[in-house]
Structure formats: structure tokens, C-alpha cells
Design an enzyme around this catalytic site. Sequence first.
Site, PDB file in Angstrom:
ATOM      1  N   ASP A  23     -36.375 -14.126   9.242  1.00 48.87           N
ATOM      2  CA  ASP A  23     -35.071 -14.606   9.713  1.00 48.87           C
ATOM      3  C   ASP A  23     -35.049 -16.125   9.817  1.00 48.87           C
ATOM      4  O   ASP A  23     -35.888 -16.722  10.478  1.00 48.87           O
ATOM      5  CB  ASP A  23     -34.779 -13.989  11.083  1.00 48.87           C
ATOM      6  CG  ASP A  23     -33.317 -13.996  11.437  1.00 48.87           C
ATOM      7  OD1 ASP A  23     -32.625 -14.971  11.092  1.00 48.87           O
ATOM      8  OD2 ASP A  23     -32.875 -13.039  12.074  1.00 48.87           O
ATOM      9  N   HIS A  25     -32.250 -17.853  10.900  1.00 51.08           N
ATOM     10  CA  HIS A  25     -31.153 -18.269  11.770  1.00 51.08           C
ATOM     11  C   HIS A  25     -31.697 -19.145  12.898  1.00 51.08           C
ATOM     12  O   HIS A  25     -32.462 -18.678  13.730  1.00 51.08           O
ATOM     13  CB  HIS A  25     -30.436 -17.043  12.349  1.00 51.08           C
ATOM     14  CG  HIS A  25     -29.672 -16.278  11.331  1.00 51.08           C
ATOM     15  ND1 HIS A  25     -30.221 -15.238  10.610  1.00 51.08           N
ATOM     16  CD2 HIS A  25     -28.411 -16.408  10.891  1.00 51.08           C
ATOM     17  CE1 HIS A  25     -29.321 -14.754   9.787  1.00 51.08           C
ATOM     18  NE2 HIS A  25     -28.198 -15.449   9.931  1.00 51.08           N
TER      19      HIS A  25
END
Length: 154
Positions: A23, A25
Site C-alpha cells: 500500500d 497511500h
Amino acid sequence: MRTTSQHREPAPRTVILGVAASDSHAVANHLIAYSLRGLGFDIVNLGTCTPVEEFAAACEQHPDAEAVLIGSLNGHVHEDLRGLDQAKQSGRITCPVIVGGNLSVGSHKDDSALDRLYAAGVDHILSDPAELPRLLDELRAARSWSAASELAAS
């Protein structure tokens, strides 16, 4: 002779923060770090795309860490946390692991996804990052109570 009392500042409370391995983000990660720093925490921020091995290494470098905080927004946290249970069983990660974010792929969410995370070695799952300071305070109080109980028993 004049004596002065020295006022000692309490040591900062340390937490290890990162985003799950697959991930990238970063926004929530930085907002959580900023918020916790404002509350006096020392943040070891491993950033995005952090594998379990890096969390374990950070725990070894910071044995005073109160918790490992792992965020995931892409929904692949189950795969990203493979090896967490072994890292905890081997003593490389000794503090509680807290996970939050979007924890499964798709719009249908069920409790089996949470059960799998607990089985993988996650200690706490948060649906709202605003709950984090309270949980960290509760964990600290529980650890202090446990340490006091151990001292009394010895």
C-alpha cells in the site's frame, strides 16, 4: 549550600507507524503521525509499502515502543501481514499491533475479515483513527497495571 530540584520531563511515548507492504497511500499515515506528535508521542514512521520484516526490525531498534500501528487503504492487509504471527512468536515484535483503514477488498465487509486479522497476530483493529489516542492510553495503563502486579507478586 543551595540544592535545586531537577524537573525531569517524562520520556516521550514511542510508537512505530507504517503502511502495509503493498500500500502506497501516505496521506492518512502523515496525518496520524502529525496528530500523535502533537500529543507528545515520538513517531518512528516507516512510511508506505512497509513489510512485516521492517516493522520487526524497528521493534528491535525501539524496544520501548508502545505499539505498532499499521494502516491499509488498498484492502490487501491480510496478504501484507503474512509473517506477523511468526514475528510476534519469535519475540521480534513484543508490543501490541494495531491495524486500521480499509481492511478488505470490495464493498461487502464481514466479521470474518477481522477474525482473520486477529488470527494473523493483530491485537486491535480500529475503524476510526480518532480512537487511537484513547486506545494507546488504555494499553499503557494496562501495561503499568500488569507491571505493578508482577512486582507485587515477586
